[in-house]
Design a protein around this motif. Structure first.
Motif, short mmCIF file in Angstrom:
data_model
loop_
_atom_site.label_atom_id
_atom_site.label_comp_id
_atom_site.label_asym_id
_atom_site.label_seq_id
_atom_site.Cartn_x
_atom_site.Cartn_y
_atom_site.Cartn_z
N UNK A 38 -11.35 9.41 -8.00
CA UNK A 38 -12.29 9.33 -9.13
C UNK A 38 -13.51 8.54 -8.66
N UNK A 39 -14.55 8.51 -9.53
CA UNK A 39 -15.80 7.84 -9.16
C UNK A 39 -15.52 6.43 -8.63
N UNK A 40 -14.63 5.74 -9.33
CA UNK A 40 -14.21 4.42 -8.89
C UNK A 40 -12.70 4.45 -8.67
N UNK A 41 -12.27 4.10 -7.49
CA UNK A 41 -10.83 4.12 -7.16
C UNK A 41 -10.55 2.90 -6.28
N UNK A 42 -9.93 1.92 -6.92
CA UNK A 42 -9.65 0.65 -6.26
C UNK A 42 -8.14 0.52 -6.05
N UNK A 43 -7.76 -0.12 -4.96
CA UNK A 43 -6.35 -0.44 -4.73
C UNK A 43 -6.18 -1.94 -4.81
N UNK A 44 -5.18 -2.36 -5.55
CA UNK A 44 -4.85 -3.79 -5.67
C UNK A 44 -3.48 -4.01 -5.04
N UNK A 45 -3.41 -4.94 -4.09
CA UNK A 45 -2.13 -5.21 -3.43
C UNK A 45 -1.82 -6.71 -3.44
N UNK A 46 -0.54 -7.04 -3.52
CA UNK A 46 -0.17 -8.45 -3.36
C UNK A 46 -0.19 -8.79 -1.87
N UNK A 47 -0.38 -10.07 -1.55
CA UNK A 47 -0.39 -10.45 -0.13
C UNK A 47 1.03 -10.56 0.44
N UNK A 48 2.01 -10.72 -0.43
CA UNK A 48 3.40 -10.77 0.02
C UNK A 48 3.90 -9.38 0.40
N UNK A 49 5.01 -9.38 1.14
CA UNK A 49 5.57 -8.13 1.66
C UNK A 49 6.55 -7.53 0.66
N UNK A 50 6.05 -6.62 -0.18
CA UNK A 50 6.89 -5.98 -1.19
C UNK A 50 6.70 -4.47 -1.13
#
Ligand code: AMP
Length: 119
Positions: A38-50
């Motif tokens: 989509x026009x805006x497509x962001x990924x948000x991730x935690x810094x921990x290993x999950x």
């Protein structure tokens, strides 16, 4: 399933490969998806290993869980998405269509997102 430290998001977190960063704090990193749907497509991730949301909710600290969720609203404010709306989505496992085995939320916005799922 065991967390694979060589997954692409782990490499981004270690700065072995670049990303187009939107937001970062001690707990999370958010960046533009390399192949935006989509026009805006962001990924948000935690810094921990999950691996995924279930793994996260089982193993992460309360602080990590709170910070991960609060980061959504922070990013939404940063990108001024609240008024027009947006969608968050997390693919989990095979049936969910998860390609990268490090927990991530997709945040879509900037235009009508359309049907919730396609057949
Ligand atoms: P999923 O299918 O939910 O695991 O989504 C993985 C997402 O990661 C896809 O939307 C890809 O386009 C995105 N992606 C893969 N490699 C990168 C990268 N190096 N930088 C940014 N996004 C990426």
């Amino acid at each position: 399933m065991i967390y694979d430290k060589q997954n692409i998001f782990a490499k981004i977190l270690r700065k072995e490969i670049p990303c187009n960063k939107v937001y970062e704090n001690d707990y999370v990193l958010a960046f533009h998806d390399v192949n935006p749907q989509k026009k805006l497509h962001i990924l948000l991730i935690p810094k921990g290993e999950y691996l995924n949301l279930d793994d996260f909710n089982e193993k992460a600290t309360d602080k990590e869980i709170i910070e991960f969720n609060k980061a959504i609203s922070h990013i939404v404010k940063l990108l001024k998405l609240s008024n027009e709306g947006y969608r968050i989505l997390s693919n989990i496992g095979n049936n969910g269509g998860q390609e990268v085995l490090h927990l991530h939320y997709h945040i879509f916005g900037g235009e009508k997102i359309g049907p919730m799922v396609t057949k």
